[in-house]
Design a protein around this motif. Structure first.
Motif, PDB file in Angstrom:
ATOM      1  N   PRO A 271       2.674  -6.293   9.541  1.00 28.80           N
ATOM      2  CA  PRO A 271       2.360  -5.528   9.236  1.00 28.80           C
ATOM      3  C   PRO A 271       1.470  -4.489   8.391  1.00 28.80           C
ATOM      4  O   PRO A 271       2.076  -3.235   8.065  1.00 28.80           O
ATOM      5  N   VAL A 272       1.173  -3.582   9.755  1.00 28.04           N
ATOM      6  CA  VAL A 272       0.399  -2.612   9.799  1.00 28.04           C
ATOM      7  C   VAL A 272       1.770  -1.752   9.619  1.00 28.04           C
ATOM      8  O   VAL A 272       1.894  -0.341   9.109  1.00 28.04           O
ATOM      9  N   PHE A 273       3.073  -2.170  10.737  1.00 30.02           N
ATOM     10  CA  PHE A 273       3.659  -0.827  10.555  1.00 30.02           C
ATOM     11  C   PHE A 273       4.379  -0.836   9.781  1.00 30.02           C
ATOM     12  O   PHE A 273       5.154   0.873   9.456  1.00 30.02           O
ATOM     13  N   ILE A 274       4.652  -1.999   8.748  1.00 29.87           N
ATOM     14  CA  ILE A 274       5.597  -1.890   7.769  1.00 29.87           C
ATOM     15  C   ILE A 274       4.762  -1.235   6.381  1.00 29.87           C
ATOM     16  O   ILE A 274       5.691  -0.056   6.069  1.00 29.87           O
ATOM     17  N   HIS A 275       3.867  -0.839   6.604  1.00 37.75           N
ATOM     18  CA  HIS A 275       2.687  -0.250   5.470  1.00 37.75           C
ATOM     19  C   HIS A 275       2.868   1.514   6.021  1.00 37.75           C
ATOM     20  O   HIS A 275       2.920   2.147   5.583  1.00 37.75           O
ATOM     21  N   ARG A 276       2.719   1.432   7.160  1.00 39.15           N
ATOM     22  CA  ARG A 276       3.042   2.895   7.887  1.00 39.15           C
ATOM     23  C   ARG A 276       4.045   3.584   7.295  1.00 39.15           C
ATOM     24  O   ARG A 276       4.440   4.393   7.257  1.00 39.15           O
ATOM     25  N   PHE A 277       4.828   2.912   7.969  1.00 42.16           N
ATOM     26  CA  PHE A 277       6.348   3.223   8.336  1.00 42.16           C
ATOM     27  C   PHE A 277       7.110   2.815   7.392  1.00 42.16           C
ATOM     28  O   PHE A 277       8.962   3.852   7.183  1.00 42.16           O
ATOM     29  N   GLY A 278       6.939   1.849   6.692  1.00 42.40           N
ATOM     30  CA  GLY A 278       8.269   1.549   5.359  1.00 42.40           C
ATOM     31  C   GLY A 278       9.173   0.273   6.324  1.00 42.40           C
ATOM     32  O   GLY A 278       9.429  -0.119   6.877  1.00 42.40           O
ATOM     33  N   ILE A 279       9.675  -0.293   4.917  1.00 49.32           N
ATOM     34  CA  ILE A 279      10.519  -1.789   5.587  1.00 49.32           C
ATOM     35  C   ILE A 279      11.742  -1.358   5.756  1.00 49.32           C
ATOM     36  O   ILE A 279      12.645  -1.769   7.122  1.00 49.32           O
ATOM     37  N   LYS A 280      12.424   0.582   5.582  1.00 46.77           N
ATOM     38  CA  LYS A 280      13.946   0.603   6.573  1.00 46.77           C
ATOM     39  C   LYS A 280      13.490   0.966   7.508  1.00 46.77           C
ATOM     40  O   LYS A 280      14.409   0.464   8.727  1.00 46.77           O
TER      41      LYS A 280
END
Length: 415
Positions: A271-280
């Motif tokens: 969750p943290v990674f998606i929020h910080r770097f985006g889905i792509k």
């Protein structure tokens, strides 16, 4: 007094102990005990996909409308126990295949049923379910450790003596226990008769309503990539255990439990990674992990380069969580409230149904191509999915341009 949470945790533990107790070593058993070809092994693994395709009909169109979830869970596992015992007795592939197909048609619907039973008994599923579902992952890990370190059924000597078939007997006993235990679980009546909720139709159950999401160019690209990346995924499920056993890795099944441990770890990071770097970026890292792990498998060995195999196994959490789980999150965000259920049904049917079906077929033929007199040219086998995943990654990087921002909730791990 045994709490509801503890009762549900026991259910989850047994559910995934059963799956992890035979599916991981299936390829090794078929190759060594039944002398199955690569194509035949691919056929056996593809029964998971046929089960995934048929499961929505059993759950969405039958069980969800007419029967208590805990009762049909019990019936399916009791039937599964009988089939698992028959698999234990099977002595050739022609006998084995129809039995494993029937078993997976019964087992795959139970994955949705244990979730249904859990969700309906919890006051706050969003915060409570993960603590119950994690016991499924623990069950899968314990099954692998039991095979490798308690009974040593996957050792070279035990495999040569035909002891690996005992995994089916172990799982038949576990399925019998879970089948009987299921009838003691809290009543979970059909949704249509509890609370007056609307019955789901065929279109919603199978995700047909959500096909309109494919009109979105970026989602269509993601959808195609999801199906294609299932081909490398199939290579891992089908070949990892036979590969480790054949090259002489000690306790291969227990070693592979590192993959489930990493799933839990990377699930917390997702969750943290998606929020910080985006889905792509998240999806690209997941695809890169597939290519990297297979390159590590291709060039590693059981002696001086064993660390490469360990890293490849431990990458399972990145491979699965950063692509498939993040893909479920992306699908949920794109679908909106109206098509959430349909969209998840569509992507599951497309990946674990159609995608994995194609993947096991390809993996079976590639494995057979590189087989000679009972041994395999593993480097060639692993380089194929490595290159395939890399090509999918490059095409996805060039074509996918969605700027959609996603607030990623925590998601449950999956084996």
């Amino acid at each position: 007094m045994v709490t509801i949470r503890m009762r549900l945790s026991i259910m989850m533990f047994l559910q995934f102990f059963i799956w992890g107790g035979w599916f991981v070593t299936l390829g090794t058993f078929l190759a060594r005990d039944l002398e199955a070809t690569g194509s035949q092994i691919g056929m056996a693994f593809s029964t998971q996909s046929w089960g995934a395709i048929i499961a929505p009909f059993i759950i969405g169109l039958i069980a969800d409308r007419y029967f208590n979830a805990e009762r049909i869970l019990g019936v399916l596992h009791l039937g599964g126990a009988a089939l698992m015992y028959a698999l234990y007795l099977a002595d050739d592939f022609s006998t084995f295949y129809p039995l494993v197909l029937a078993y997976m048609i019964l087992y795959m619907p139970t994955l949705a049923l244990v979730n249904s039973v859990s969700f309906r008994q919890l006051d706050d599923p969003s915060s409570e379910f993960a603590r119950i579902r994690v016991w499924g992952t623990i069950g899968w890990i314990i099954a692998g450790l039991t095979i490798s370190y308690v009974f040593s059924w996957d050792s070279s000597q035990a495999i040569g003596a035909g002891l690996l078939r005992n995994t089916f007997l172990m799982c038949a006993i576990a399925a019998l226990i879970l089948g009987l235990y299921s009838f003691t679980l809290p009543r979970t009546p059909p949704k249509a008769t509890s609370g007056g909720s609307k019955k789901e139709g065929v279109k919603e159950v199978l995700g047909i309503d959500a096909l309109r999401l494919l009109k979105d160019r970026n989602y269509a690209i993601f959808f195609i990539a999801s199906v294609l990346i299932c081909i490398p995924l199939a290579f891992y499920y089908q070949n990892a255990n036979p590969f480790l056993a054949e090259i002489g890795v000690a306790n291969p099944t227990g070693t592979m439990t590192l993959g489930q441990i990493s799933e839990v770890v990377f699930m917390l990071m997702l969750p943290v990674f998606i929020h910080r770097f985006g889905i792509k970026a998240t999806l690209l890292i997941g695809m890169l992990a597939w290519a990297l792990r297979y390159a590590l498998f291709a060039f590693g060995d059981s002696e001086g380069l064993m660390f490469m195999l360990i890293i490849g196994i431990a990458l399972h959490g990145v491979c699965y969580d950063f692509f498939f789980v993040s893909g479920q999150i992306y699908t949920d965000a794109k679908a909106g409230e109206r098509f959430k259920n349909s969209a998840q049904g569509m992507i599951t049917l497309a990946t674990y149904g159609v995608g994995m079906l194609i993947g096991f077929w390809v993996a079976g033929h590639i494995t057979e191509y590189f087989a000679t007199n009972g041994t395999h040219a593993w480097q060639g086998i692993w380089l194929f999915p490595a290159m395939f995943a890399l090509i999918v990654l490059v095409l996805f990087f060039l074509a996918f341009r969605d700027k959609h921002h996603i607030e990623a909730p925590a998601r449950k791990p999956r084996d």
